[in-house]
Design a protein around this motif. Sequence first.
Motif, PDB file in Angstrom:
ATOM      1  N   ILE A 193       0.912  -1.166   0.023  1.00 13.21           N
ATOM      2  CA  ILE A 193      -0.042   0.126   0.031  1.00 13.21           C
ATOM      3  C   ILE A 193       0.734   1.517  -0.175  1.00 13.21           C
ATOM      4  O   ILE A 193       0.662   2.201  -0.756  1.00 13.21           O
ATOM      5  CB  ILE A 193      -0.927   0.004   1.067  1.00 13.21           C
ATOM      6  CG1 ILE A 193      -1.958  -1.246   1.261  1.00 13.21           C
ATOM      7  CG2 ILE A 193      -1.730   1.194   1.217  1.00 13.21           C
ATOM      8  CD1 ILE A 193      -2.845  -1.417   2.451  1.00 13.21           C
TER       9      ILE A 193
ATOM     10  N   HIS B 187       1.641   1.801  -3.749  1.00 17.39           N
ATOM     11  CA  HIS B 187       0.600   2.323  -3.981  1.00 17.39           C
ATOM     12  C   HIS B 187      -0.607   1.495  -4.538  1.00 17.39           C
ATOM     13  O   HIS B 187      -1.066   1.844  -5.456  1.00 17.39           O
ATOM     14  CB  HIS B 187       0.999   3.779  -4.848  1.00 17.39           C
ATOM     15  CG  HIS B 187       2.026   4.645  -4.314  1.00 17.39           C
ATOM     16  ND1 HIS B 187       1.791   5.212  -3.145  1.00 17.39           N
ATOM     17  CD2 HIS B 187       3.268   4.714  -4.920  1.00 17.39           C
ATOM     18  CE1 HIS B 187       2.932   6.050  -3.034  1.00 17.39           C
ATOM     19  NE2 HIS B 187       3.750   5.843  -3.854  1.00 17.39           N
TER      20      HIS B 187
ATOM     21  N   ASP C 212      -3.779  -1.349  -4.610  1.00 12.85           N
ATOM     22  CA  ASP C 212      -5.117  -1.356  -3.750  1.00 12.85           C
ATOM     23  C   ASP C 212      -4.980  -2.132  -2.321  1.00 12.85           C
ATOM     24  O   ASP C 212      -4.070  -3.204  -2.150  1.00 12.85           O
ATOM     25  CB  ASP C 212      -5.884  -1.977  -4.805  1.00 12.85           C
ATOM     26  CG  ASP C 212      -7.560  -2.144  -4.065  1.00 12.85           C
ATOM     27  OD1 ASP C 212      -8.268  -0.968  -3.858  1.00 12.85           O
ATOM     28  OD2 ASP C 212      -7.839  -3.155  -3.490  1.00 12.85           O
TER      29      ASP C 212
ATOM     30  N   LYS D 126      -7.130  -4.060  -0.601  1.00 13.78           N
ATOM     31  CA  LYS D 126      -7.497  -5.445  -0.677  1.00 13.78           C
ATOM     32  C   LYS D 126      -6.780  -6.555  -1.548  1.00 13.78           C
ATOM     33  O   LYS D 126      -6.337  -7.528  -1.107  1.00 13.78           O
ATOM     34  CB  LYS D 126      -9.093  -5.580  -1.160  1.00 13.78           C
ATOM     35  CG  LYS D 126     -10.048  -4.727  -0.231  1.00 13.78           C
ATOM     36  CD  LYS D 126     -11.408  -4.658  -0.795  1.00 13.78           C
ATOM     37  CE  LYS D 126     -12.528  -4.163   0.054  1.00 13.78           C
ATOM     38  NZ  LYS D 126     -13.916  -4.192  -0.553  1.00 13.78           N
TER      39      LYS D 126
ATOM     40  N   SER E 250      -3.601  -5.755  -2.075  1.00  9.11           N
ATOM     41  CA  SER E 250      -2.221  -6.207  -1.289  1.00  9.11           C
ATOM     42  C   SER E 250      -2.452  -7.013  -0.099  1.00  9.11           C
ATOM     43  O   SER E 250      -1.447  -8.041   0.020  1.00  9.11           O
ATOM     44  CB  SER E 250      -1.978  -4.781  -0.462  1.00  9.11           C
ATOM     45  OG  SER E 250      -1.513  -3.495  -1.536  1.00  9.11           O
TER      46      SER E 250
ATOM     47  N   GLU F 134      -7.631  -8.063 -10.260  1.00  3.17           N
ATOM     48  CA  GLU F 134      -7.895  -6.333 -10.218  1.00  3.17           C
ATOM     49  C   GLU F 134      -9.190  -6.103 -11.323  1.00  3.17           C
ATOM     50  O   GLU F 134      -9.915  -5.153 -11.051  1.00  3.17           O
ATOM     51  CB  GLU F 134      -6.867  -5.476 -10.351  1.00  3.17           C
ATOM     52  CG  GLU F 134      -6.236  -5.484 -11.661  1.00  3.17           C
ATOM     53  CD  GLU F 134      -5.207  -6.293 -11.711  1.00  3.17           C
ATOM     54  OE1 GLU F 134      -4.204  -6.388 -12.565  1.00  3.17           O
ATOM     55  OE2 GLU F 134      -5.094  -7.317 -10.806  1.00  3.17           O
TER      56      GLU F 134
ATOM     57  N   LYS G 209     -13.986  -5.668  -6.220  1.00  6.32           N
ATOM     58  CA  LYS G 209     -13.035  -5.951  -5.209  1.00  6.32           C
ATOM     59  C   LYS G 209     -13.602  -6.885  -4.061  1.00  6.32           C
ATOM     60  O   LYS G 209     -13.238  -7.600  -3.348  1.00  6.32           O
ATOM     61  CB  LYS G 209     -12.426  -4.862  -4.346  1.00  6.32           C
ATOM     62  CG  LYS G 209     -11.713  -3.909  -5.219  1.00  6.32           C
ATOM     63  CD  LYS G 209     -10.373  -4.511  -5.889  1.00  6.32           C
ATOM     64  CE  LYS G 209      -9.465  -3.680  -6.558  1.00  6.32           C
ATOM     65  NZ  LYS G 209     -10.133  -3.189  -7.956  1.00  6.32           N
TER      66      LYS G 209
END
Length: 269
Positions: free
Chosen positions: A71, A75, A77, A79, A81, A149, A153
């Motif tokens: 995260i 950088h 997402d 969920k 990650s 992705e 999500k």
Amino acid sequence: MVVLHDFFNMYFMGSVEIIFGFYFFVRILNKKIRFYFYLLFAVCVVGIIHFIPSGIVGLGLFVLLLAAGGILICHADGKLSVLYAILVVGMMQLSYGIVKSLLSMFYPMLSFWDQHIVGTAFMLSGYIASLTLAGICYHIVWKYFSNFEAVEKQYLFLLLIPILMICIMDEYINSFIYGSVVTDVNGVTVYTNHYQMLIMQLLGMISMFCILYAYKKLLMNFLLSTELSLLEQEEHSMNQYVEEAKAHYEKTKSLRHDLKNDIGVIKNV
């Protein structure tokens, strides 16, 4: 010598394992970061985990740190990650379990050799074999299962929960079985139940890939049904357009017929 051995296991090999896992974690997230981030992440994780007991608590903390790295550094997402962090840690854990079970089968056969040499050789070969097996698994995940992705999500929890359960159960069983050891007449520590453990570790790894494969098929069906719904909407719009065009043509045809009649009446007058 014991202190040097512990330092090598905890700091050097621990750092290599963390950098190795974080590298594939970043690749699975389809991100790119500079090399010094890997070193910084390894130093932070080793420094934090040093004060945390091993087991499920340490495993959970490593997952959280890996997800936080995804995260904050990548950088990515949140969920995704968390999902990929559990996947990376779980596969690393299962890889070590499989290799550990295999080595446990052969270790008693070498009890007549120098135990210091045998132990060092088994430790180094175990690290190399575990990292190699984990790398193969990570590459398969990166190549075939790194496009989650594309789906909304909230559906990721269908994948996250069973994989998390496999990781927790594997860590618990590993600690329970390998925590109970016996010693033979030569004073060599022999792990019990390693055949069963090997089968369980293999089934755990296979289960992870089966879950990923089933989820990928579910994802493909979801995308296909979405495309089918869009095509049906386009077909409905086209049919409506054709009907409106037909109505417009009939209206134009009627108007031309009326004009033709009017022109005929004018000519007769």
